[in-house]
Design an enzyme around this catalytic site. Structure first.
Site, mmCIF file in Angstrom:
data_model
loop_
_atom_site.group_PDB
_atom_site.id
_atom_site.type_symbol
_atom_site.label_atom_id
_atom_site.label_comp_id
_atom_site.label_asym_id
_atom_site.label_seq_id
_atom_site.Cartn_x
_atom_site.Cartn_y
_atom_site.Cartn_z
ATOM 1 N N LYS A 1 -2.522 -4.068 41.516
ATOM 2 C CA LYS A 1 -1.713 -4.535 40.398
ATOM 3 C C LYS A 1 -2.564 -4.544 39.138
ATOM 4 C CE LYS A 1 0.936 -8.580 38.818
ATOM 5 N NZ LYS A 1 1.416 -9.930 39.154
ATOM 6 N N SER B 1 6.089 -10.582 38.477
ATOM 7 C CA SER B 1 5.395 -9.575 37.702
ATOM 8 C C SER B 1 4.723 -8.490 38.549
ATOM 9 C CB SER B 1 4.321 -10.243 36.840
ATOM 10 O OG SER B 1 3.357 -10.900 37.641
ATOM 11 N N SER C 1 5.650 -14.511 41.184
ATOM 12 C CA SER C 1 5.435 -13.083 40.920
ATOM 13 C C SER C 1 5.027 -12.248 42.118
ATOM 14 C CB SER C 1 4.393 -12.908 39.805
ATOM 15 O OG SER C 1 4.949 -13.266 38.571
#
Length: 472
Positions: free
Chosen positions: A73, A149, A173
Site C-alpha cells: 500500500k 483507504s 481502512s
C-alpha cells in the site's frame, strides 16, 4: 499458471518449495496478470517489475515465502529511495531514507515486492479516488468503489493479481475494503506491528498496519512475519500464546459472542445487506456451538465519540501537512490539497493544544468503558464491517463536504471505535448482495487476542468457504 495465482500466499510458497514453479516464474506470472488486468482496475500505481526480478536471486533459500509476489500500500510500508506518494501530489519527488521495519521483515521472509497500490490522499477517507492517481475500481463491478483507504491493495488481491497485499487501518481502512472486495482483513492490536523507523504512531495510535488476503491462514502467517516490538516503539501489544499461523484450525472452544445489526448510537441508519450478513453469521456461530446473543458494549452508543475521534484525526492531518512543508522546504498551500483534506487540516489548526489533550483524555475513558464488556466475560463482538450498503464510485462527493463527511461517518460507525480502543478486529467475506457485491462482517476480540479471532475466523471459513469470483 493462472491456477497458481489462484492459490493463497501459503499455497504459492508451498508450490515454490515443492518445485512446481520457480520463484521467477511465479513472479513473472503475477507481473503478467498486473499488466493484463490492472488497466481497468487502476490498483497498482507504481511498478518495480525489473527491480523485483533482479532481487529474486538474493532471496534467502530457506525463507518461508520465498518467491511469493506482494504489493505494498502506498501509505506507510516505506521503501528507501523509492516513490512514495501517500495518495497526494504534494509528495512528488520525496523519498524515504530507510525501509520500514515491516518491509524489511517481508523481504527477509522471501516476498517479492512488485509495486505500490493506490490509496486516497493521506488515507483520510473510505474510497480510493485520489485526484493524483484516479479511482480504483472494484473487481466485482467496475462502477463500484473498492473501499478505502486500502482500496488499491484490496482490488489487486480480489482480482487475483497477487495473493496478498499490505494495508493499514486508522478508522476502518483494512476492514472496509476487505468487506467491499470479498476479502479477509484483520486490523491488529495497537503495537502489534511497528510503524518505525519513520513513525512511532499514526493518528494517536488509531492506525495499524496489516494485510488484505483471500484466506485466514494467509492473514495469520503474514502477521507472524511482521509482528514484533522494536526498541523505541511507543506501544507493545500483549504477547500472543504462539504463532498465529498455528491458530488457524485450532479449536476455539465454546465462546460467548454478542452481536449488533444496528448501531446503538441511534443516528446511523441500519443498512440491509450488512445487517443480514451479521444475522446469518450469528446463526452460523450458534450452529458451531457458541453462545450467541444480541448485545454489545453500552459505550459504543456514546454520542460524543465521533466528535472527539474526528478532532484527533484532523489534528494529526494538520501536523502532517506542516511536516510535509518542512520536508520539501516550502509550506503546503490549501489549494494543493484535496478539498476534504484542506478542510480537515484547517479544522485541526483551529484546535488548541489543550483541545487535543482533552480529546485524547476522553478517548482514554472511552477505551476503558468499551473493553469492560470483554472483561465482563464476553469473548467476541459481531457487527457489520461497513455501516452502509456497498457504494459506487462518486458516492463520497469531493465537492460537497457536508454530504461526504456525513456518509463517511455512517460508513465507519462500526469500525472507527475499534481503532480508538486499539483492539484487534477482522472482517470476513460471508455475504453477497442481490447484485453479487461482497459484504463482510466484523468480529472484535479483547485487547491482544488476535489468536481468538484467527481460531473463529478459520472455523467460519471451514464451515462456509469463502468465494472469490472476481479473480480473472
Amino acid at each position: 499458471m493462472d491456477d497458481l495465482l489462484r492459490l493463497d500466499a501459503v499455497g504459492q510458497a508451498q508450490a515454490v518449495k515443492d518445485g512446481l514453479v520457480s520463484a521467477r516464474e511465479l513472479t513473472e506470472a503475477a507481473i503478467a496478470a498486473i499488466e493484463a488486468r490492472d488497466g481497468e482496475l487502476n490498483a497498482v500505481i507504481f511498478r518495480r517489475f525489473e527491480r523485483a526480478l533482479a532481487e529474486i536471486d538474493d532471496l534467502p533459500a530457506d525463507a518461508p515465502f520465498r518467491g511469493v509476489p506482494i504489493l505494498l500500500k502506498d501509505l506507510g510500508w516505506r521503501q528507501a529511495g523509492e516513490p512514495y506518494s501517500a495518495g497526494s501530489n504534494v509528495r512528488d519527488g520525496l523519498t524515504d531514507a530507510a525501509d520500514g521495519y515491516g518491509v524489511v521483515r517481508l523481504r527477509a521472509a522471501g516476498f517479492v515486492v512488485l509495486g505500490r497500490t493506490n490509496t486516497p490522499e493521506f488515507g483520510s477517507t473510505i474510497t480510493t479516488e485520489p485526484v493524483a492517481f484516479g479511482p480504483t475500481r472494484n473487481p466485482y463491478d467496475l462502477a463500484y468503489s473498492a473501499g478505502g483507504s486500502s482500496g488499491g491493495s484490496a482490488a489487486a488481491v480480489a482480482a487475483g493479481l497477487v495473493a496478498l497485499a499490505t494495508a493499514s487501518d486508522g478508522g476502518g481502512s483494512i476492514r472496509i475494503p476487505a468487506s467491499m472486495c470479498g476479502l479477509v482483513g484483520l486490523k491488529p492490536s495497537r503495537g502489534r506491528v511497528s510503524l518505525g523507523p519513520a513513525m512511532g504512531e499514526g493518528w494517536n495510535g488509531f492506525s495499524c498496519p496489516g494485510f488484505v488476503s483471500r484466506s485466514v491462514r494467509d492473514t495469520a502467517a503474514a502477521l507472524d512475519v511482521v509482528s514484533g516490538y522494536h526498541p523505541g516503539d511507543p506501544y507493545d501489544a500483549p504477547a500472543l500464546p504462539g504463532r498465529l499461523a498455528l491458530e488457524a484450525g485450532a479449536d476455539p472452544g465454546r465462546l460467548r459472542i454478542g452481536f449488533l445489526t444496528a448501531h446503538p448510537r441511534g443516528d446511523v441508519p441500519e443498512a440491509h445487506a450488512p445487517a443480514e450478513a451479521v444475522t446469518r453469521t450469528a446463526a452460523l456461530l450458534a450452529e458451531l456451538g457458541h453462545d450467541v446473543a444480541p448485545g454489545g458494549p453500552e459505550a459504543l452508543g456514546e454520542p460524543d465519540f465521533t466528535r472527539h475521534f474526528g478532532a484527533i484525526v484532523a489534528d494529526n492531518l494538520a501536523a502532517q501537512v506542516v511536516s510535509l512543508g518542512e520536508l520539501r522546504g516550502e509550506p503546503v498551500r490549501p489549494e494543493e490539497l484535496e478539498p476534504r483534506n484542506a478542510a480537515m487540516a484547517a479544522a485541526g489548526r483551529g484546535h488548541s493544544a489543550a483541545d487535543h489533550i482533552l480529546a485524547t483524555q476522553w478517548v482514554d475513558g472511552f477505551r476503558r468503558r468499551m473493553v469492560a464488556w470483554w472483561s465482563a466475560g464476553h469473548d467476541l463482538l459481531l457487527m457489520p464491517s461497513l455501516g452502509v450498503e456497498p457504494f459506487p464510485l462518486g458516492w463520497i462527493p469531493p465537492g460537497d463536504l457536508s454530504i461526504a463527511l456525513g456518509r463517511t461517518a455512517h460508513a465507519v460507525a462500526f469500525t472507527s471505535p475499534i481503532n480508538a480502543t486499539g483492539q484487534p478486529a477482522i472482517s470476513l467475506p460471508t455475504h453477497r448482495t442481490e447484485a453479487g457485491l461482497p459484504v463482510g462482517v466484523q468480529l472484535v476480540a479483547a485487547p491482544g487476542r488476535e489468536d481468538v479471532l484467527i481460531r473463529v475466523a478459520a472455523q467460519i471459513e471451514q464451515a462456509r468457504p469463502f468465494e472469490h469470483r472476481a479473480m480473472g
